[in-house]
Design an enzyme around this catalytic site. Structure first.
Site, mmCIF file in Angstrom:
data_model
loop_
_atom_site.group_PDB
_atom_site.id
_atom_site.type_symbol
_atom_site.label_atom_id
_atom_site.label_comp_id
_atom_site.label_asym_id
_atom_site.label_seq_id
_atom_site.Cartn_x
_atom_site.Cartn_y
_atom_site.Cartn_z
ATOM 1 N N TYR A 78 3.964 6.010 3.820
ATOM 2 C CA TYR A 78 4.950 5.089 3.264
ATOM 3 C C TYR A 78 4.285 3.799 2.802
ATOM 4 C CZ TYR A 78 9.086 2.076 3.005
ATOM 5 O OH TYR A 78 10.065 1.203 2.580
ATOM 6 N N SER A 125 7.986 -2.877 -0.818
ATOM 7 C CA SER A 125 8.231 -3.246 0.581
ATOM 8 C C SER A 125 7.238 -4.323 0.989
ATOM 9 C CB SER A 125 8.056 -2.022 1.494
ATOM 10 O OG SER A 125 8.063 -2.393 2.863
#
Length: 278
Positions: free
Chosen positions: A165, A151
């Site tokens: 995350y 990401s």
């Protein structure tokens, strides 16, 4: 008839029942790959494979589903072993991941949420990489492509707290880089896909009805919009194909310019920010 870019290749896609995983499955199938769609939800897999067969109606290759919990090495190992009869893995797309609604900052993120996130987002990728390498060696493959979904938050701080995350995706980047070097002489390539926030159910569920949280996300896009899953799938197709044969160890950023832009709440800045500190 021209052969597809993945003709004759066998691929496993985790998190294949929706979002990037489903769009990638469709592209891979159109390009001639045999695809094992792995996901933890059997009902979602049933719906997903029906969609694949609807939009890619004529398939000479195999398209099958496999219920897989990527946080379990035994489950991942069974998924990879399922391809033994196909001739082994050529492409492994470790895409499954979660962003939990209770993921917050260092103070408010519970150990339970931290461990759950890392079990899926980090250990799941590790298990996928490990068993893909074992399959490639077992079947005498001289080249293979492993793509791991990371990401842009592994490269930048997040606009809203999601510590577990963000940390997990940073781990995916580090793991991918090291494996790319370790296995380069074997012909096995490892690359990390770094999407910006996308218009997927995962993000939409996390954002919910929080308009402020949504605005703090959207404002960072020069394009003024979230990306779409198909735009990530097209990048994965390139990384899976022989066209990217010399691409290895990359943080493959697909973000609409998000990580290259200085953005104000009204949109992209039209001039360099003034140095107000002097």
């Amino acid at each position: 008839m021209t052969e597809g870019r993945l003709h004759g290749k066998n691929a496993i896609i985790t998190g294949a029942a929706g979002g990037i995983g489903l769009e990638t499955t469709i592209l891979f199938a159109r390009e001639g790959a045999s695809v094992l769609m792995a996901d933890i939800s059997e009902p979602a897999l049933t719906a997903a494979i029906a969609k694949v067969r609807e939009v890619v109606p004529t398939q000479d290759q195999r398209i099958e589903t496999f219920k897989c919990d990527v946080s379990s090495e035994a489950s991942v190992g069974l998924a990879v072993a399922h391809l033994d009869d196909w001739g082994g893995v050529d492409v492994m797309f470790n895409n499954a991941g979660i962003m939990h609604a209770e993921d917050a900052d260092a103070v408010d993120t519970s150990e339970k949420i931290w461990d759950l996130t890392h079990a899926i987002n980090v250990k799941g990728v590790w298990f996928g990489c490990k068993h893909a390498v074992l399959s490639l060696r077992k079947h005498g493959k001289k080249r293979g492509s492993i793509i791991n979904t990371a990401s842009v938050v592994a490269l930048l701080g997040s606009a809203t707290p999601q510590l577990a995350y963000t940390a997990s995706k940073g781990a995916v980047l580090a793991m991918t880089r090291e494996l790319a070097i370790v296995h380069a002489r074997e012909g096995f390539r490892f690359n990390a896909l770094c999407p910006a926030p996308l218009n997927t159910p995962l993000l939409q569920d996390w954002l919910g009805d929080d308009a402020d949280k949504r605005h703090r996300r959207e404002v960072h896009f020069p394009t003024g919009r979230f990306g779409e899953a198909i735009e990530q799938a097209q990048a994965v197709l390139f990384l899976a194909s022989d066209e990217s044969g010399f691409v290895n160890g990359t943080d493959f950023v697909v973000d609409g310019g998000m990580t290259r832009a200085y953005v104000t709440p009204e949109g992209p800045a039209t001039e360099a920010p003034r140095n107000l500190g002097r």
